[in-house]
Write a protein that holds these residues in place. Structure first.
Motif, PDB file in Angstrom:
ATOM      1  N   ILE A   8       0.848  -1.192   0.000  1.00  0.00           N
ATOM      2  CA  ILE A   8       0.000   0.000   0.000  1.00  0.00           C
ATOM      3  C   ILE A   8       0.882   1.240   0.000  1.00  0.00           C
ATOM      4  N   LYS A  10       1.387   5.045   0.824  1.00  0.00           N
ATOM      5  CA  LYS A  10       0.828   6.001   1.781  1.00  0.00           C
ATOM      6  C   LYS A  10       1.018   7.423   1.265  1.00  0.00           C
ATOM      7  N   THR A  34     -10.648   3.672  -2.219  1.00  0.00           N
ATOM      8  CA  THR A  34      -9.885   3.272  -1.049  1.00  0.00           C
ATOM      9  C   THR A  34     -10.414   4.006   0.179  1.00  0.00           C
ATOM     10  N   TRP A  36      -9.615   6.597   3.661  1.00  0.00           N
ATOM     11  CA  TRP A  36      -8.786   7.732   4.069  1.00  0.00           C
ATOM     12  C   TRP A  36      -8.795   7.849   5.576  1.00  0.00           C
ATOM     13  N   GLU A  68      -3.942   5.489  11.277  1.00  0.00           N
ATOM     14  CA  GLU A  68      -3.257   5.027  10.051  1.00  0.00           C
ATOM     15  C   GLU A  68      -3.055   3.521  10.081  1.00  0.00           C
ATOM     16  N   TRP A  71      -6.394   1.677   9.529  1.00  0.00           N
ATOM     17  CA  TRP A  71      -7.034   1.788   8.217  1.00  0.00           C
ATOM     18  C   TRP A  71      -6.230   1.178   7.079  1.00  0.00           C
ATOM     19  N   ILE A  72      -4.933   0.998   7.261  1.00  0.00           N
ATOM     20  CA  ILE A  72      -4.123   0.502   6.142  1.00  0.00           C
ATOM     21  C   ILE A  72      -4.579  -0.892   5.702  1.00  0.00           C
ATOM     22  N   ALA A  75      -7.134  -0.540   2.962  1.00  0.00           N
ATOM     23  CA  ALA A  75      -6.779   0.281   1.798  1.00  0.00           C
ATOM     24  C   ALA A  75      -6.675  -0.544   0.521  1.00  0.00           C
ATOM     25  N   LEU A  79      -3.322   4.518   0.648  1.00  0.00           N
ATOM     26  CA  LEU A  79      -3.966   4.998   1.863  1.00  0.00           C
ATOM     27  C   LEU A  79      -3.808   6.509   1.860  1.00  0.00           C
ATOM     28  N   CYS A  81      -3.984   9.931   3.703  1.00  0.00           N
ATOM     29  CA  CYS A  81      -3.897  10.435   5.084  1.00  0.00           C
ATOM     30  C   CYS A  81      -4.139  11.941   5.101  1.00  0.00           C
TER      31      CYS A  81
END
Length: 179
Positions: A8, A10, A34, A36, A68, A71-72, A75, A79, A81
């Protein structure tokens, strides 16, 4: 959403207050199908029953990275942010003249594949959590300098809403095409 072999990417969206970070984050997440990561500071401060202190910034930093990390797993390729610890560093340095060593160590432990630096060409909107309506240009220069000193890949996001969206999409697609 992601396959186990897929890394993923970032993307951190940073910049001064009221420069469209949240709106852009939400849009990009929809565009790239995806998730956020929201700005943890907003929720934290909404629930605080007193003015924030320097100690609160450390708690906010931990909350942001926790979001973070949570949530990854959901994703899809990227991802998005809506802020990161670099924002907390700039915020702390600007308000208190320094940044906690704990936050600085947390920053060193995090990596991002791309930064989108939002410019101040969006009109200011009042919000009880916003503090520096007349200092956005100064703060933007601090963010830009911070990115340049660290040699972190970034793209400046400027212009009207559609132009900003197109710049951000192009930057992320370029990143994904380099896989």
């Amino acid at each position: 959403m992601k396959s186990p072999l897929q890394k993923i990417k970032k993307i951190a969206i940073i910049g001064p207050e009221c420069t469209g970070k949240s709106e852009l984050s939400e849009y990009l997440a929809q565009h790239f199908n995806t998730v956020w990561v929201t700005d943890y500071a907003r929720t934290y401060l909404d629930n605080l029953n007193s003015p924030y202190t320097e100690t609160d910034l450390v708690k906010i930093a931990h909350g942001q990275i926790r979001l973070e990390d949570e949530w990854i797993a959901e994703a899809n390729r990227v991802l998005i942010c809506d802020t990161n610890l670099l924002v907390i560093k700039v915020w702390s340095n600007y308000k208190y003249g320094h940044c906690s060593e704990e936050i600085l160590q947390l920053i060193k432990s995090r990596t991002y594949d791309l930064y989108l630096l939002t410019y101040i060409d969006i009109p200011w909107q009042e919000d009880p959590q916003r503090e520096h309506p007349n200092e956005r240009e100064t703060l933007w220069k601090i963010y830009k300098n911070e990115l340049e000193q660290q040699d972190i890949p970034y793209v400046e996001i400027k212009g009207e809403r559609e132009a900003r969206r197109a710049m951000a999409i192009e930057a992320i697609e370029n990143l994904l095409n380099r896989e």
